[in-house]
Scaffold this active site. Structure first.
Site, PDB file in Angstrom:
ATOM      1  CG  HIS A   1       3.198  -8.438   7.829  1.00 25.59           C
ATOM      2  ND1 HIS A   1       2.663  -8.746   6.603  1.00 25.59           N
ATOM      3  CD2 HIS A   1       2.302  -7.618   8.435  1.00 25.59           C
ATOM      4  CE1 HIS A   1       1.488  -8.136   6.461  1.00 25.59           C
ATOM      5  NE2 HIS A   1       1.246  -7.446   7.568  1.00 25.59           N
TER       6      HIS A   1
ATOM      7  CG  ASP B   1      -2.319  -7.102   5.374  1.00 22.36           C
ATOM      8  OD1 ASP B   1      -3.361  -6.560   5.785  1.00 22.36           O
ATOM      9  OD2 ASP B   1      -1.205  -6.872   5.887  1.00 22.36           O
TER      10      ASP B   1
ATOM     11  CD  GLU C   1      -4.041  -2.654   6.447  1.00 25.66           C
ATOM     12  OE1 GLU C   1      -3.455  -2.679   7.530  1.00 25.66           O
ATOM     13  OE2 GLU C   1      -3.759  -1.847   5.536  1.00 25.66           O
TER      14      GLU C   1
ATOM     15  CG  ASP D   1      -0.445  -5.216  10.889  1.00 30.12           C
ATOM     16  OD1 ASP D   1      -0.111  -6.086  10.064  1.00 30.12           O
ATOM     17  OD2 ASP D   1      -1.368  -4.414  10.685  1.00 30.12           O
TER      18      ASP D   1
ATOM     19  CE1 TYR E   1       5.150  -4.824   9.040  1.00 24.49           C
ATOM     20  CE2 TYR E   1       5.042  -3.872  11.229  1.00 24.49           C
ATOM     21  CZ  TYR E   1       4.460  -4.593  10.214  1.00 24.49           C
ATOM     22  OH  TYR E   1       3.183  -5.080  10.372  1.00 24.49           O
TER      23      TYR E   1
ATOM     24  CG  HIS F   1      -5.369  -5.822  11.433  1.00 21.86           C
ATOM     25  ND1 HIS F   1      -6.187  -4.721  11.490  1.00 21.86           N
ATOM     26  CD2 HIS F   1      -4.254  -5.423  10.752  1.00 21.86           C
ATOM     27  CE1 HIS F   1      -5.599  -3.718  10.851  1.00 21.86           C
ATOM     28  NE2 HIS F   1      -4.440  -4.111  10.393  1.00 21.86           N
TER      29      HIS F   1
ATOM     30  CG  HIS G   1      -0.770  -0.196   2.484  1.00 18.27           C
ATOM     31  ND1 HIS G   1       0.292   0.415   3.078  1.00 18.27           N
ATOM     32  CD2 HIS G   1      -1.399  -0.899   3.451  1.00 18.27           C
ATOM     33  CE1 HIS G   1       0.313   0.090   4.354  1.00 18.27           C
ATOM     34  NE2 HIS G   1      -0.699  -0.712   4.604  1.00 18.27           N
TER      35      HIS G   1
ATOM     36  CG  HIS H   1      -1.340  -0.757  10.960  1.00 19.43           C
ATOM     37  ND1 HIS H   1      -1.793  -1.394   9.841  1.00 19.43           N
ATOM     38  CD2 HIS H   1      -1.085   0.516  10.583  1.00 19.43           C
ATOM     39  CE1 HIS H   1      -1.803  -0.581   8.828  1.00 19.43           C
ATOM     40  NE2 HIS H   1      -1.382   0.585   9.226  1.00 19.43           N
TER      41      HIS H   1
HETATM   42 FE1  FEO Z   1      -2.547  -3.505   9.157  1.00 15.76          FE
HETATM   43 FE2  FEO Z   1      -0.684  -6.220   7.949  1.00 15.76          FE
HETATM   44  O1  FEO Z   1      -2.150  -4.989   8.045  1.00 15.76           O
END
Ligand code: FEO
Length: 403
Positions: free
Chosen positions: A229, A85, A83, A170, A196, A81, A27, A151
């Site tokens: 991640h 991903d 989001e 995250d 990150y 989460h 993103h 996040h």
């Molecule tokens: Fe806030 Fe890895 O998405």
């Protein structure tokens, strides 16, 4: 017998995520090393999946799960989460295991229902959990921890009490693509975690500090942190939590970072002289040309700098487009505890320095001293002035460093 089972990170707990080897832009955030979306499967009386992966990778995740259990047998899906991903493949799981129970924070539930209304999330059993809620899955117990703004507002983490594994979503992540799964198996993981943090979590320092305090209050002392991640922390667990506290406080070192772009080399010559002057003051100095270096790493360099000099040529009576883009990016990330110096060059009427000053004022960034600009190119006296400024910036950097 399948010899290619997914990695078992602890007894009965499997990594069933995917590695996105070709990810170069997450993103808008540059990811030169690629990335991963980590999902984890716990095999207990209740088969439990923690998070999923980006939608295009759903089949790969399902294939990995199938190597361990039939995905139709999944009982619980934890959505830490919203989001995409992490939530992007929930509907693929629910199509196969429609009786599975979903768990999310209250904001998580609201977000999932809103974002996935066309996928029919409202027909699934979606239970809200909050900090301290426990869920028995057999021999093991999950405890949920709301991690607001790490996040997004909905972000949550899941702590596996008996194994002391924190599934941190995250938080504590890194954008790297690797076949390895643990921090002690890869190089530079702390630096990647810093990049990150600088690009994802930097604006949320006060929430990060609150969260670190909450871990102590809840007596959560993980032996392993498994983020959504990158690699899993098993060697540097304490070190990464301490680094988060340091980055969240906005600690800086005596360091001058010079960021610039250039058209015909005049602003670059000024930047080089500033670097030279700052060097003689004895502080650490870094130089980043915005079109030759990725901005993600530039933000990491900026995170611990106590002074930042930014230079731009004038283009169409304004700052150069990369500088204006970077200032917008930086303003959103709200770095703390720095002093800034602006410089630039022009041919006719100028405009870059004035435009940068306006932008810095609107972002409430503190200027270390009056800006400098030259017409056409820096002559010897201008170069000398730049070196003197560089030296002064080095001295200011020493006084402004805070840890
Ligand atoms: Fe806030 Fe890895 O998405």
């Amino acid at each position: 017998m399948d010899d290619h089972k997914p990695p078992e990170i602890a007894s009965g707990i499997y990594w069933v995520g995917v590695v996105d080897w070709n990810l170069r832009d997450f993103h808008g955030y540059e990811t030169p090393k690629g990335g991963s979306y980590n999902a984890y499967l716990i095999v207990d009386e209740k088969i439990t999946l923690i998070d999923t992966v980006k939608a295009p990778f759903a089949a790969e995740m399902l294939r990995r799960i199938s190597q361990i259990v039939d995905p139709a047998k999944i009982d619980y899906v934890i959505s830490n989460h919203v989001e995409m991903d992490h939530s992007g493949s929930i509907s693929a799981i629910m199509d196969i295991a429609p009786n599975a129970k979903l768990f999310a924070s209250s904001k998580g539930k609201a977000g999932l229902l809103e974002y996935y209304k066309e996928e029919g999330f409202d027909k699934w059993d979606l239970q809200v959990v909050e900090t301290g809620t426990e869920l028995k899955i057999g021999k093991r117990t999950l405890m949920f921890i709301e991690a607001t703004m790490l996040h997004w507002p909905d972000s949550m983490q899941t702590y596996l009490k008996e194994d002391r594994i924190l599934f941190s979503n995250d938080a504590f992540g890194q954008h790297i693509a690797t076949s390895k799964r643990f921090d002690d198996e890869v190089e530079d993981v702390m630096e990647d975690a810093g990049i990150y943090y600088a690009n994802i979590l930097l604006p949320f320092g006060s929430q990060v500090l609150k969260y670190v305090g909450k871990l102590k209050e809840l007596d959560v002392s993980p032996a392993m942190i498994a983020p959504a991640h990158g690699v899993i922390w098993r060697k540097d667990v304490q070190r990464i939590v301490e680094a988060y506290a340091r980055w969240a406080r906005g600690d800086t070192v005596p360091k001058v970072l010079v960021i610039y772009d250039t058209m015909w080399g005049s602003t670059e010559k000024m930047a080089m002289q500033i670097v030279e002057g700052a060097r003689t003051s004895g502080v650490e100095v870094r130089l980043r040309h915005l079109r030759k270096n990725d901005w993600s790493m530039t933000m990491k360099e900026l995170m611990d700098a106590s002074v930042v000099a930014i230079g731009s040529p004038t283009m169409n009576n304004d700052m150069f487009f990369t500088i204006s883009g970077f200032l917008t990016y930086m303003k959103g990330l709200r770095p703390k505890g720095k002093k800034y110096f602006l410089f630039g060059s022009y041919g006719w009427g100028g405009g870059a320095v004035r435009a940068m000053e306006k932008e810095m004022e609107s972002g409430k960034f503190e200027l270390a001293m009056e800006s400098m600009q030259v017409k056409f190119r820096p002559y010897e006296e201008d170069k000398k002035a730049c070196r003197n400024i560089g030296y002064k910036l080095g001295e200011i950097a020493k006084g402004n460093a805070k840890s």
